[in-house]
Scaffold this active site. Sequence first.
Site, PDB file in Angstrom:
ATOM      1  N   PHE A 390       0.806  -1.221   0.000  1.00 51.73           N
ATOM      2  CA  PHE A 390       0.000   0.000   0.000  1.00 51.73           C
ATOM      3  C   PHE A 390       0.842   1.274   0.000  1.00 51.73           C
ATOM      4  O   PHE A 390       0.480   2.272   0.624  1.00 51.73           O
ATOM      5  CB  PHE A 390      -0.964  -0.007   1.198  1.00 51.73           C
ATOM      6  CG  PHE A 390      -1.469  -1.375   1.524  1.00 51.73           C
ATOM      7  CD1 PHE A 390      -2.310  -2.037   0.644  1.00 51.73           C
ATOM      8  CD2 PHE A 390      -1.059  -2.044   2.662  1.00 51.73           C
ATOM      9  CE1 PHE A 390      -2.748  -3.324   0.905  1.00 51.73           C
ATOM     10  CE2 PHE A 390      -1.483  -3.330   2.933  1.00 51.73           C
ATOM     11  CZ  PHE A 390      -2.337  -3.973   2.049  1.00 51.73           C
ATOM     12  N   CYS A 391       1.967   1.224  -0.698  1.00 50.22           N
ATOM     13  CA  CYS A 391       2.850   2.388  -0.822  1.00 50.22           C
ATOM     14  C   CYS A 391       3.307   2.896   0.542  1.00 50.22           C
ATOM     15  O   CYS A 391       3.497   4.101   0.730  1.00 50.22           O
ATOM     16  CB  CYS A 391       2.171   3.510  -1.608  1.00 50.22           C
ATOM     17  SG  CYS A 391       1.732   3.066  -3.289  1.00 50.22           S
ATOM     18  N   ASN A 392       3.468   1.988   1.492  1.00 57.09           N
ATOM     19  CA  ASN A 392       3.992   2.356   2.808  1.00 57.09           C
ATOM     20  C   ASN A 392       5.036   1.314   3.205  1.00 57.09           C
ATOM     21  O   ASN A 392       4.779   0.438   4.038  1.00 57.09           O
ATOM     22  CB  ASN A 392       2.874   2.416   3.847  1.00 57.09           C
ATOM     23  CG  ASN A 392       3.301   3.135   5.119  1.00 57.09           C
ATOM     24  OD1 ASN A 392       4.448   3.013   5.557  1.00 57.09           O
ATOM     25  ND2 ASN A 392       2.393   3.883   5.713  1.00 57.09           N
TER      26      ASN A 392
END
Length: 783
Positions: A390-392
């Site tokens: 999730f782009c984290n």
Amino acid sequence: MVVSEEFRRLKGSHYLDHAAATLYSELQMQNIMQDFCSSVYGNPHSLSTTCKYTNDIVDQIRYRVLQHFNTNMDEYDIIFTSGATHAVKLLAESFNFGSDKKGVFVYAQENHTSVIGMREVVADRSSSVLNLSLKALEKTFSEENCRRSIEANSNSDGTNSLFAISGQCNFSGAKTPLHWVKMAQCGTLNNVAGIQSNWACLLDAASLVGTSPLDLSLCQPDFVSISFYKMFGYPTGLGALLVKRSSSYLLSEKKYFGGGTVLMAMSGVRNHVLRPSLHERFEDGTISFLSIIAIGHGLDTLTRLMGSMDNVRRHSFSLARRAHHSLKNLSHYNNKPVAILYCDNDFEDPDTQGAIVNFNLLRPDGSYVGYSKVMNMANSHKIQLRTGCFCNPGACQRHLGLTENELKSHFEAGHVCGDRNDIINGVPTGTVRISFGYMSTEEDVTALLNMIYQCFVEHEAPSKENDAQDVWHDAADDVGYLHCHDSSVDLGPVELSQVVLYPIKSCGGFKPSSAWPIGSRGLIYDRTWMIVSASGTALTQSLEPRLALVNPHIDLTNKMLHLRFLRQSDMVSVPLDEAIEANDKETRSSLCQSKVCGDRIKGIDCGDQVASWLSANLGRHGIRLVRQLNEDGRSGKDAKKSLALANKAQFLMISEESVSWLGDQIDSKECDKTGLVNRFRANLVLKGLKTPFEEMDWLEIKIGSQKFTVDGPCTRCGVVCVDQATGERTNEPLRTLSKINRNNVHFGVYLSHQCDADDDGIGLISCGNLVTVLKSKCTKTSG
């Protein structure tokens, strides 16, 4: 007003990906369109009456957005951007770290990739870049440490430093204590950074404000980034950077200027004067004024349906809390947990936890279920969720307990952001995330829990007499073989029982009554056409299961493809062969492009008659039939074999024995064994194997006189859950495949045709051809 009445398009679907993008209401969009159709809006840079009116409305929207966050134009200005990512990039490019001495950039390790990316922009303009783990932040902002730091940091050395943190973790939903903002501004980070600086704080609120209020009268970051589609679904491509006016002097490094940002500019010499208003200086070019006007309708929708953001917070959190607690309490027959949850609190307080639940599923022995399996089953149950990191990357790394060396090894093993490579050496590369919005319902939670209970909870120990996993043989596990048989293997009387081609991608099959030719792309006319949506994207049964009811018949005598729907008498026909004359302008105007599995396809539109027929029968407006051009150069991953519109390979092969074995594992009430073979949409079906899944061991085979290379196993998706005779969805056989297959959901193998050096690539194949194995896997290494 019942909220569900404005989301009727969901029609039994369960959308659980609000952290990525929430949904717009139907009345919201109707109001926007009515506004646009009844008003004249012009470029706000013009001075005409309508354009000045547009500019006034845009200014009113600025006021309303700030009011939504309980502040005003005296305290904050708002710069419209293309999204939260653009907002933080603009800040990174413009922040002044100081003239002689430079300040530092400090960011929380568990930030969105867009915030982490700021470090590359500021690295050369700041004295250093630091990242802090959650543990380090908690220690730094402890009450005792903050008191000592504030007392010792009363003076600044003239440098400016920037601290970037998210209001809510988009991975786990954990909320950042907002009093950290004030503590950072007071110099608490000076000791950590080894500097005596003036501190500003960026609060990335994109995840937070989707379901929670943000009161900027209580917490006053210097900069706040937001995206509006996360708040009310539409408009997309529009965000904002909220700037505290007392901190606006820090944005002095902006170099570029565009239309509307200057009072004067000279083209012959480097002389220009920027506008005095902050947002006018930073909004280069014409702003997206129609999208900005749509924000007002989004804010109206939130107020009309929910009353306040506090109501949104309570509602969405209650659903997340139920999902979290239910998953936590699920167990297998041996009392081992079904799920491992990634969170930092007990899900009892909406002030510390948002409407996000992050987890992985476990088997009774504690091994992980890959997130791709969960995604496949969710899709077949019409549940929309998200998988991955999730782009984290920071939060993903901490919660999964991965070292930096493991992250590098995963990349070297082929795993990249956004792929389906979910398990490497038994370790997950990502997770499953569900998230809720103001329109989410208890039924959404129930649907998810039922899917997990039915598909991933083991209710009893497998029977040793009929352990499906002992019988199952997955080609993906076949690594470490010492050698292969290179001579023909005696299979007994194994023969080709069915030859099926699917002229239109994802539509019904055609079984020729005699030998059928093989061309350079596979079976002649197999997956040569596709149906595309009004926007030009290929339709498949994943989105439109009734495509299975479009029944083709190939008429070689008249060179026509005849189509019927549900085998009704009404029929439409198109020519089999491409007929494009170089100087035929009318035909050339029908040329078009689309995409299949990421590959761009050159095709030709087949005309209005067949398009109207398809639209009428499928009930979809604007769909078209497109034929792949002969000159289209699509090929397989190795770039050696030409492909038609099939997903992965020229041919797909299964055996009746494997299908029969699988049918015995499935409850007949869930899925009728009759017609099960058709769900796998194979081109070649074999019969006569001694045991199921023998085909998974083959490397090269001969069918009749034609040679084929086995390209690997076929990974299955929710299309196998579509009954090809009725177009209706079921939960089987994907549910059983997921349970018995510990790795990817494989069934059947891909083939490519081998052409002899002295032939023209054309061969014939027919039912009754005998099958010979030329090369197969044999001895497997131990361990």
